[in-house]
Design an enzyme around this catalytic site. Structure first.
Site, PDB file in Angstrom:
ATOM      1  N   SER A 176       0.819  -1.209   0.000  1.00 13.83           N
ATOM      2  CA  SER A 176       0.000   0.000   0.000  1.00 13.83           C
ATOM      3  C   SER A 176       0.853   1.260   0.000  1.00 13.83           C
ATOM      4  CB  SER A 176      -0.961   0.013   1.192  1.00 13.83           C
ATOM      5  OG  SER A 176      -0.243  -0.072   2.401  1.00 13.83           O
ATOM      6  N   HIS A 207       2.039   5.394   5.022  1.00 14.10           N
ATOM      7  CA  HIS A 207       1.274   5.829   3.856  1.00 14.10           C
ATOM      8  C   HIS A 207       1.643   7.251   3.446  1.00 14.10           C
ATOM      9  CE1 HIS A 207      -2.125   2.712   4.754  1.00 14.10           C
ATOM     10  NE2 HIS A 207      -1.069   2.174   4.170  1.00 14.10           N
TER      11      HIS A 207
END
Length: 264
Positions: free
Chosen positions: A134, A187
């Site tokens: 991710s 992230h």
């Protein structure tokens, strides 16, 4: 009543068969590593990014942690999110560029992983282990958001106008609240590198196009490797020239477990 869109397995099969070469390699590596962890559970500890264990002898972790996942659900959601973004990136920049950026000690592994490690050890003084593709998903989303922003600078929500480039940051915050055990810092590190790439600040990390073209022609990559994407899209098209000279068309271009996870 409006009819719902129906799942078409033939379209899915056609899409999978058209995936470019580097995208196939990276997706295969993700699935293969997940499969390898079933008999060899220690692989997760070996591949994960644990800040306190990063040193000159374990720099490989900056490359392996996006390929490793905590479990099947973690892996499959990341694969589904990564595939269209990675396929689009490779179709735009070519297989050699994608391979150079996503493998080895290059920008898209070293930089976001290095930033995460630095933030964890120096600023947060923590040692949270992360893994998962991710970080690449948000990197590519940020890069796409920059391109969209140039064509459409804002979008409206009620009376408010929101800059298009910040949509990945909004998504990062929403996921950090809704999905347990996700890494906000990880992230954001990936999105930050995506913005740098999108605005052109780290494009110098890619080898010069003349060198890439020379490598392609010298090794005849277009002729030898199926699903290879040329760096020179305008000359060769997405997958290079057709491999046959029949009917005079040969020279025409072809159209085209412990630790914290990084996951959706």
């Amino acid at each position: 009543m409006p009819s719902l869109p129906q799942f078409n397995p033939l379209r899915l099969r056609s899409y999978i068969l058209r995936l470019p070469l580097c995208t196939r390699i990276l997706l295969f590596a993700i699935v293969a590593l997940w499969g390898a962890t079933i008999p060899f559970t220690w692989l997760r500890q070996w591949a994960a990014l644990e800040p306190d264990k990063v040193n000159l002898g374990t720099m490989y972790r900056l490359n392996t942690f996006p390929l490793m996942h905590l479990n099947f659900i973690h892996m499959i959601f990341n694969v589904l999110a990564l595939t269209p973004l990675l396929e689009r990136f490779e179709a735009e920049f070519g297989t050699l560029v994608t391979l150079s950026l996503f493998t080895g000690r290059k920008a898209f592994g070293l930089l976001p992983g290095g930033i995460y490690t630095l933030l964890e050890k120096v600023i947060l003084r923590s040692n949270t282990t992360v893994m998962g593709a991710s970080i690449w998903v948000f990197l590519l989303l940020a890069s796409e958001a920059v391109k969209t922003h140039k064509a459409n600078p804002n979008f409206s929500i009620g009376p408010y106008k929101i800059p298009t480039w910040c949509t990945p940051l909004i998504l990062v915050l929403i996921i950090s609240f809704l999905v347990p055990n996700t890494s906000l810092i990880g992230h954001l590190s990936g999105a930050g590198i995506g913005y740098l790439w999108g605005f052109g600040y780290i494009r110098f990390l890619v080898p010069p196009e003349k060198i890439l073209r020379w490598i392609e022609s010298k090794l005849n990559l277009l002729g030898r490797l199926p699903h290879y994407v040329s760096v020179d899209q305008k000359t060769y098209g997405r997958y290079g020239v057709l491999p046959t000279a029949a009917v005079g068309l040969g020279s025409m271009p072809r159209s085209p477990e412990p630790g914290q996870r990084l996951g959706l």
